[in-house]
Each structure stands twice: as structure tokens, then as C-alpha cells.
Design a protein around this motif. Structure first.
Motif, PDB file in Angstrom:
ATOM      1  N   ALA A  48       3.854  61.442  -0.548  1.00 55.44           N
ATOM      2  CA  ALA A  48       4.039  59.997  -0.716  1.00 55.44           C
ATOM      3  C   ALA A  48       3.864  59.248   0.601  1.00 55.44           C
ATOM      4  O   ALA A  48       3.619  58.050   0.615  1.00 55.44           O
ATOM      5  CB  ALA A  48       5.431  59.718  -1.287  1.00 55.44           C
ATOM      6  N   ARG A  49       4.008  59.980   1.718  1.00 55.42           N
ATOM      7  CA  ARG A  49       3.902  59.306   3.014  1.00 55.42           C
ATOM      8  C   ARG A  49       2.469  58.879   3.346  1.00 55.42           C
ATOM      9  O   ARG A  49       2.248  58.055   4.214  1.00 55.42           O
ATOM     10  CB  ARG A  49       4.422  60.239   4.115  1.00 55.42           C
ATOM     11  N   CYS A  50       1.507  59.459   2.665  1.00 55.14           N
ATOM     12  CA  CYS A  50       0.102  59.132   2.967  1.00 55.14           C
ATOM     13  C   CYS A  50      -0.204  57.715   2.520  1.00 55.14           C
ATOM     14  O   CYS A  50       0.081  57.327   1.392  1.00 55.14           O
ATOM     15  CB  CYS A  50      -0.814  60.112   2.241  1.00 55.14           C
ATOM     16  N   TYR A  51      -0.774  56.889   3.412  1.00 58.22           N
ATOM     17  CA  TYR A  51      -1.187  55.538   3.002  1.00 58.22           C
ATOM     18  C   TYR A  51      -2.705  55.384   3.010  1.00 58.22           C
ATOM     19  O   TYR A  51      -3.227  54.292   3.167  1.00 58.22           O
ATOM     20  CB  TYR A  51      -0.477  54.448   3.794  1.00 58.22           C
ATOM     21  N   GLN A  52      -3.403  56.497   2.857  1.00 61.39           N
ATOM     22  CA  GLN A  52      -4.846  56.460   2.596  1.00 61.39           C
ATOM     23  C   GLN A  52      -5.677  55.831   3.714  1.00 61.39           C
ATOM     24  O   GLN A  52      -6.633  55.106   3.460  1.00 61.39           O
ATOM     25  CB  GLN A  52      -5.117  55.736   1.264  1.00 61.39           C
TER      26      GLN A  52
END
Lengths: 209, 287
Positions: A48-52
Motif C-alpha cells: 500500500a505504500r507504493c504511490y506509483q
């Protein structure tokens, strides 16, 4: 990519707080059965920490060979869609990743993608979903490697290559390099073995999953 | 004489014998005795951490436990892949007590984080670099491309070694040997690593780009500290040449081979007679 993924989907701002990833704790954002929540619970990687931002895919030396780039993998995990989870477990990507660790070295959120890839590979084998092509070459190689270690405690090139040829069916591969290696003194005919093979056997038995 | 622990790992006993030969010859020349970790086993390499996490921690843990049991405070681990697996294992097990207890149970031996794991460059920095000015008798005169690969420098959080994208330690050592390390963007690009057998054509591509870049920038040799990088850049050269559509001639030297040559050791002692791509020392040295 075969599925629609909304690149503008909003991410809970709480996920963006850069905190050390806790071990053995489910991310509050995922439902228990999804791959993302299993990854969080077992190896402590919170996708969930990934912001692409895409830096991982941009730096990945194998991105153009993969069916899903690393940032796409993270986005797919975030959707918690069972179909996306299945696509990941059957993908080539997870086997092509060479664990070079370039992705995590550039990730602003320090999402441990190499560890996540190890997790996905192991899940994929456990569920019997490993990619067919990869099973014949990359997975076959890794299994042959571990077969040799289980027996001798150390790697042994001739044993490894013979085991791999049997597993992969590629009987003719690398026949030309072997004589040259032998002439250069790089191929031992007799394997070097660990004396305490019982200890090695014990390790394999206790860690069998 | 300094006495240190030594974990050669499987490659150094087989495909990378020249690495072991050059490490041992160099150590002897600089007054260091390397004693093998008793009855050491394979670290598990990529195969173990790809297929089985518990096994990938237990195999390196046994090595560390054996070193501890033999009273070794520092172990020299020339193979970058082994160095990486041992370091990551020590790091993970001492962050997570439950994992450590499970691993100790599998190994049947106690662990401690007191064993210091040195990669080849750290070994050179600590025990060799200071004596180089007096020991170098035949300095390099050529440009060289220092190629660190992945596993010496990443993951940085765990290894805490040099800069992860533009490391400098090997460049510094090569300068002390008289060489001129070039500035180039492929220092830490991946060679394709363990895909060498399963997907040889991908290694030809990834390693091919590295070889081409080093050659185009005028380097006379590629300097490495990893048997996997070495075998991909050296032994896979026929496949690389096929990918490049050209016959590349640049040799790949282990850092310790470069030191051995510059200190006057011969082909046999430096192990360069075993390299696949011919090492023409006359073309590299300052004449």
C-alpha cells in the motif's frame, strides 16, 4: 497489460507515512485473504505504500522482458482483485526478476520489492501456479541447484548441469563450454562435500515448506 | 601476520578458481593468513532465496555459526553473492528474534552477530591498500572500467558499503595500482546474474551492454569483485559477441588479479591463465 487498472485511484494518505515496515503485522488496508495482506503478514512488505512513481520500473534491467513491470505488480496487489493476484502468481515477471535490488535502492518509499518477489515466487510454487515457461528453465535451474546442495552441502557444476538437463530437457545446452572449462581447470570431476552431511539434511528437513 | 577467517564459497572452488588463486596469492604477499571456515557449506545463493526463505536464512546461518565456533571475528568473503547472502542473513536474524530462534533450531548451532563479514574490497582496504605504494612493482598504465555489479553495494541499508549507484572503493584501489578508472554509467548495472543457465540470451544482452560500454569508453579491462559477474562477462563472451555482432576483446579481471599482476606475480599466481578472454598484461601495464 490485459486488465484495466486505474492509475488515478486515490491512495489513503496514511499509507504514505514513511515508517519502518513492521514484521508479522497485517496492513490495515488489506482484506486478510489477498496476496497483498499475506505479503504484509509473512515478510512485512506493505504494498500500500507504493504511490506509483515508477522509478523501480524505470531502473529495472529486465523490465522490457517482463509481462508486468514492478510498479504494475504493486498496483495489481493494491487492487486485491483475486484475478489480479492469480495473474501475478502465473506471471513470467516474478521469475525474470534477477534480485539486482536496483528497485529498492531507488524507491522513495523503500518498498522492499526484491523481498516481495521472493514471496510471490514462493506463493506461486506453493499454489502450483508457476509460469509454464519459467518452470522449464529458471525454476528448473533453481531446483537443480538445491538438489545438489541437499546431497553434498556444496554446489557442484557437473552435478548441477546434469540435473538441470534432466529437469529442463535441454540436453544440448552448453555442451561447447564444458570442454573449455575443463581445460581451464574450472570443472571438478569429483564434488567437494561437506563432512557433516547430516547437519545439511537436518537444515533441509527443518526448513521444508 | 594477520590471521583471518575465510569463506571461499562454491564458485571459488570451481568455475572461479582463478579468483581463489589470486585472493590467496595476494593475501600471502601482504602477510595475511586466511583460514577456511571449518566444514563450510553453500550459502544457498539465488536458488534458496527464490524458492525457500527459511532455507535461504538457515544455510548462511550455519556458515556464520561455524565461523563463530572457530573463534573467527572477521571472515573474508570474496564472492559478492555469498557476501550478500551472509550479510542479509545476519541482518534479518538480528532484527527478528523469533526468526533467529527458528533458524538456530534448524541449524542446531548458536548464532551471534559478532562475526564481521568483509567483502573483497573491504579486505583490500583494511589489509592491503596501505602497503600498495611499496609493493606495486609493475603498475598499470591503461584505463580500466571498475564494475561493482549489484550484490557488493545493494541493499545499502543492510550492507552499508560505499555509494550504491556510483561506488568509488575499487576505483581508488585501481588508481593506487597506476590505472586510470574511467567514469561510466554501468558500474552497478546488473549482468543478468543467475539467469546465466536458465535464460542465457538475457545474460548475453545485459552483460553485452556492459562490455560494449566499457570498450567504447576505451577501457583496457573490466575490474570485478564477483564470480557471477566474472563468469557472465568472461565465460559468456561468445554469447555476448553474438548479441553485439562484434568480437569484443576486453578482458575481465578480479580486483585481486589486478593487484597480483601489479605486484609482479605471474599468470599462474594471479590465475589469469584461466581467464577465457585473453589477458594481455603487456597491453595493460605501464611500459
Amino acid at each position: 497489460m490485459s486488465r484495466n487498472i486505474n492509475p488515478h485511484a486515490t491512495v489513503d494518505p496514511e499509507c504514505l507515512t514513511p515508517a519502518p515496515e513492521p514484521h508479522g503485522r497485517h496492513s490495515a488496508h488489506f482484506s486478510a485473504s489477498s496476496l497483498a495482506s499475506q505479503a504484509s503478514a509473512t515478510v512485512g512488505v506493505d504494498s500500500a505504500r507504493c504511490y506509483q512513481c515508477g522509478k523501480c520500473s524505470a531502473g529495472c534491467p529486465l523490465a522490457d522482458e517482463m509481462d508486468f513491470t514492478s510498479s504494475a505488480v504493486l498496483r495489481m496487489l493494491q487492487t486485491e482483485d483475486p484475478a489480479a493476484d492469480r495473474e501475478l502468481l502465473t506471471s513470467q515477471t516474478i521469475w525474470l526478476c534477477a534480485s539486482c535490488e536496483m528497485c529498492i535502492s531507488r524507491c522513495p518509499m523503500q518498498v522492499d520489492i526484491p523481498k516481495l518477489m521472493d514471496f510471490l515466487r514462493q506463493r506461486s510454487l506453493y499454489e502450483g501456479l508457476a509460469n509454464r515457461d519459467a518452470r522449464r528453465n529458471i525454476v528448473a535451474f533453481h531446483r537443480s541447484f538445491l538438489d545438489v546442495i541437499r546431497l553434498t552441502g556444496r554446489s557442484y557444476e557437473i552435478g548441477l548441469v546434469v540435473d538441470y538437463k534432466v529437469r529442463s530437457g535441454k540436453l544440448l545446452q552448453d555442451l561447447t563450454v564444458a570442454p573449455a572449462m575443463f581445460l581451464k581447470g574450472k570443472l571438478a570431476l569429483i564434488p567437494e562435500m561437506v563432512r557433516d552431511r547430516r547437519g545439511i539434511k537436518r537444515i533441509f528437513k527443518k526448513t521444508d515448506e | 601476520m594477520n590471521k583471518l577467517g575465510f569463506y571461499p564459497g562454491c564458485s571459488l572452488e570451481g568455475t572461479s578458481r582463478e579468483y581463489a588463486e589470486s585472493v590467496l596469492a595476494t593475501a600471502e604477499l601482504f602477510g595475511v593468513e586466511l583460514a577456511q571456515v571449518p566444514d563450510w557449506n553453500c550459502c544457498g545463493a539465488t536458488a534458496a532465496h527464490n524458492l525457500n526463505r527459511a532455507l535461504s536464512l538457515a544455510l548462511p546461518a550455519r556458515i556464520l555459526a561455524k565461523a563463530l565456533d572457530a573463534g573467527m571475528k572477521e571472515i573474508v568473503v570474496p564472492c559478492a553473492a555469498c557476501y550478500n547472502r551472509l550479510s542479509v542473513t545476519q541482518h534479518e536474524l538480528f532484527l527478528d528474534e523469533k526468526l533467529r530462534r527458528e533458524t538456530e533450531e534448524a541449524v542446531g548451532l548458536p548464532l551471534s552477530d559478532k562475526v564481521e563479514i568483509l567483502n573483497v574490497v573491504q579486505f583490500v582496504e583494511r589489509y592491503i591498500e596501505g602497503q600498495l605504494p611499496e609493493k606495486v612493482t609493475q603498475p598499470f598504465g591503461s584505463d580500466v572500467a571498475c564494475y561493482y555489479g549489484c550484490l557488493l553495494v545493494r541493499p545499502h541499508d543492510v550492507l552499508q558499503f560505499d555509494r550504491q549507484e556510483d561506488p568509488q572503493a575499487m576505483d581508488r584501489v585501481m588508481r593506487l595500482l597506476g590505472a586510470n578508472p574511467i567514469d561510466w554509467p554501468f558500474k552497478t548495472e546488473c549482468c543478468g546474474a543467475s539467469l546465466s543457465i536458465g535464460r542465457t540470451e538475457l545474460v548475453a544482452k545485459l552483460s553485452g551492454r556492459i562490455v560494449r560500454e566499457a570498450e567504447e569508453r576505451g577501457a583496457g579491462a573490466i575490474i570485478v569483485g564477483c564470480p557471477m559477474c566474472h563468469s557472465n562477462l568472461d565465460m559468456r563472451r561468445p554469447q555476448i559477441n553474438k548479441y553485439l555482432g562484434a568480437r569484443s576483446k576486453i578482458p575481465t579481471l578480479y580486483l585481486t588479479q589486478a593487484i597480483a599482476l601489479a605486484c609482479g606475480l605471474d599468470k599462474k599466481q594471479s590465475g589469469t591463465r584461466r581467464n577465457f578472454v585473453k589477458v594481455d598484461w603487456n597491453a595493460l601495464r605501464n611500459s
